[in-house]
Motif scaffolding. Sequence first.
Motif, PDB file in Angstrom:
ATOM      1  N   SER A   1       0.819   6.727  -6.635  1.00 17.79           N
ATOM      2  CA  SER A   1      -0.352   7.596  -6.819  1.00 17.79           C
ATOM      3  C   SER A   1       0.011   9.066  -6.637  1.00 17.79           C
ATOM      4  O   SER A   1      -0.447   9.918  -7.404  1.00 17.79           O
ATOM      5  N   VAL A   2       0.840   9.364  -5.645  1.00 10.57           N
ATOM      6  CA  VAL A   2       1.266  10.748  -5.425  1.00 10.57           C
ATOM      7  C   VAL A   2       2.131  11.215  -6.595  1.00 10.57           C
ATOM      8  O   VAL A   2       1.991  12.350  -7.071  1.00 10.57           O
ATOM      9  N   TYR A   3       3.002  10.351  -7.080  1.00 17.15           N
ATOM     10  CA  TYR A   3       3.812  10.698  -8.256  1.00 17.15           C
ATOM     11  C   TYR A   3       2.911  10.982  -9.452  1.00 17.15           C
ATOM     12  O   TYR A   3       3.098  11.976 -10.157  1.00 17.15           O
ATOM     13  N   ASP A   4       1.937  10.105  -9.682  1.00 15.17           N
ATOM     14  CA  ASP A   4       1.010  10.292 -10.798  1.00 15.17           C
ATOM     15  C   ASP A   4       0.229  11.590 -10.648  1.00 15.17           C
ATOM     16  O   ASP A   4       0.079  12.347 -11.614  1.00 15.17           O
ATOM     17  N   LEU A   5      -0.233  11.868  -9.453  1.00 14.28           N
ATOM     18  CA  LEU A   5      -0.952  13.113  -9.190  1.00 14.28           C
ATOM     19  C   LEU A   5      -0.061  14.321  -9.465  1.00 14.28           C
ATOM     20  O   LEU A   5      -0.474  15.277 -10.128  1.00 14.28           O
ATOM     21  N   GLY A   6       1.158  14.274  -8.978  1.00 14.27           N
ATOM     22  CA  GLY A   6       2.093  15.372  -9.217  1.00 14.27           C
ATOM     23  C   GLY A   6       2.394  15.558 -10.688  1.00 14.27           C
ATOM     24  O   GLY A   6       2.448  16.688 -11.197  1.00 14.27           O
TER      25      GLY A   6
ATOM     26  N   LEU B   1      -8.506  12.076  -4.369  1.00  8.94           N
ATOM     27  CA  LEU B   1      -9.309  11.176  -3.535  1.00  8.94           C
ATOM     28  C   LEU B   1      -8.779   9.745  -3.578  1.00  8.94           C
ATOM     29  O   LEU B   1      -8.910   9.004  -2.599  1.00  8.94           O
ATOM     30  N   ASN B   2      -8.174   9.350  -4.708  1.00  8.74           N
ATOM     31  CA  ASN B   2      -7.539   8.025  -4.756  1.00  8.74           C
ATOM     32  C   ASN B   2      -6.427   7.925  -3.722  1.00  8.74           C
ATOM     33  O   ASN B   2      -6.299   6.914  -3.023  1.00  8.74           O
ATOM     34  N   VAL B   3      -5.625   8.972  -3.615  1.00  6.73           N
ATOM     35  CA  VAL B   3      -4.541   8.982  -2.620  1.00  6.73           C
ATOM     36  C   VAL B   3      -5.140   8.933  -1.210  1.00  6.73           C
ATOM     37  O   VAL B   3      -4.667   8.194  -0.351  1.00  6.73           O
ATOM     38  N   LEU B   4      -6.194   9.705  -0.988  1.00  2.00           N
ATOM     39  CA  LEU B   4      -6.835   9.716   0.328  1.00  2.00           C
ATOM     40  C   LEU B   4      -7.408   8.343   0.676  1.00  2.00           C
ATOM     41  O   LEU B   4      -7.261   7.865   1.816  1.00  2.00           O
ATOM     42  N   ILE B   5      -8.023   7.682  -0.283  1.00  2.00           N
ATOM     43  CA  ILE B   5      -8.565   6.338  -0.049  1.00  2.00           C
ATOM     44  C   ILE B   5      -7.428   5.365   0.262  1.00  2.00           C
ATOM     45  O   ILE B   5      -7.531   4.538   1.185  1.00  2.00           O
ATOM     46  N   ALA B   6      -6.332   5.470  -0.486  1.00  2.00           N
ATOM     47  CA  ALA B   6      -5.188   4.589  -0.231  1.00  2.00           C
ATOM     48  C   ALA B   6      -4.619   4.828   1.170  1.00  2.00           C
ATOM     49  O   ALA B   6      -4.256   3.879   1.873  1.00  2.00           O
TER      50      ALA B   6
ATOM     51  N   MET C   1       0.827  -1.206   0.000  1.00  2.93           N
ATOM     52  CA  MET C   1       0.000   0.000   0.000  1.00  2.93           C
ATOM     53  C   MET C   1       0.859   1.254   0.000  1.00  2.93           C
ATOM     54  O   MET C   1       0.511   2.245  -0.646  1.00  2.93           O
ATOM     55  N   VAL C   2       1.984   1.224   0.691  1.00  3.79           N
ATOM     56  CA  VAL C   2       2.899   2.365   0.666  1.00  3.79           C
ATOM     57  C   VAL C   2       3.410   2.586  -0.757  1.00  3.79           C
ATOM     58  O   VAL C   2       3.478   3.726  -1.232  1.00  3.79           O
TER      59      VAL C   2
ATOM     60  N   LEU D   1     -17.145   5.537   2.765  1.00  3.23           N
ATOM     61  CA  LEU D   1     -17.778   6.834   2.505  1.00  3.23           C
ATOM     62  C   LEU D   1     -16.916   7.701   1.586  1.00  3.23           C
ATOM     63  O   LEU D   1     -17.424   8.359   0.676  1.00  3.23           O
ATOM     64  N   ILE D   2     -15.612   7.680   1.809  1.00  2.85           N
ATOM     65  CA  ILE D   2     -14.714   8.446   0.950  1.00  2.85           C
ATOM     66  C   ILE D   2     -14.748   7.904  -0.474  1.00  2.85           C
ATOM     67  O   ILE D   2     -14.774   8.669  -1.449  1.00  2.85           O
ATOM     68  N   ALA D   3     -14.787   6.577  -0.615  1.00  2.00           N
ATOM     69  CA  ALA D   3     -14.839   5.971  -1.950  1.00  2.00           C
ATOM     70  C   ALA D   3     -16.127   6.350  -2.683  1.00  2.00           C
ATOM     71  O   ALA D   3     -16.105   6.668  -3.877  1.00  2.00           O
ATOM     72  N   VAL D   4     -17.244   6.334  -1.968  1.00  2.00           N
ATOM     73  CA  VAL D   4     -18.511   6.714  -2.596  1.00  2.00           C
ATOM     74  C   VAL D   4     -18.512   8.209  -2.915  1.00  2.00           C
ATOM     75  O   VAL D   4     -18.987   8.630  -3.978  1.00  2.00           O
TER      76      VAL D   4
END
Length: 156
Positions: A46-51, A78-83, A39-40, A109-112
């Motif tokens: 995911s953070v790299y992709d977002l950046g 939100l994907n990063v937050l869910i992860a 998960m890390v 709830l975050i996923a929805v």
Amino acid sequence: MSQWKKLSKQIASSTEDEPFLHNLETIVVIISKVLSLAMVVVILVSVYDLGFVLFQELFMPSEGFFKDTLFKLFGLFLNVLIALELLENITAYLKKHVVQVELVIVTSLIAVARKIIILDLEKKTAMDLIGLAIAILALSISYLVIRYMNKPHQSQ
């Protein structure tokens, strides 16, 4: 005759539940640790992709930035937050060896919420919206019940 007694004693001791459960718990902990490390890696990617997407869109903007790209960015955030929430679930399990239902419901709830934020209303039917509304209602009620049950009751 004593050989048979020894053998039957060994067989009986090898079928006891406690050593088996201990070994099973060890396997579960190892799997949880492997999942947390994976998960890390997912979070870092995911953070790299977002950046990368954020940098690309800020310095090389395309047409319709607010229509398409903004929703894509929100989805990535939100994907990063869910992860992160999933990692928190795994970490909480490793600390207490109990699945914390409250964390699972918050993650759901975050996923929805992510689904709703990036929802393309032109492609969804009324039944899709009703389904999401029911999911949110059920998760919210579950969250309230769990919070109430976990809250220490004050005697008056």
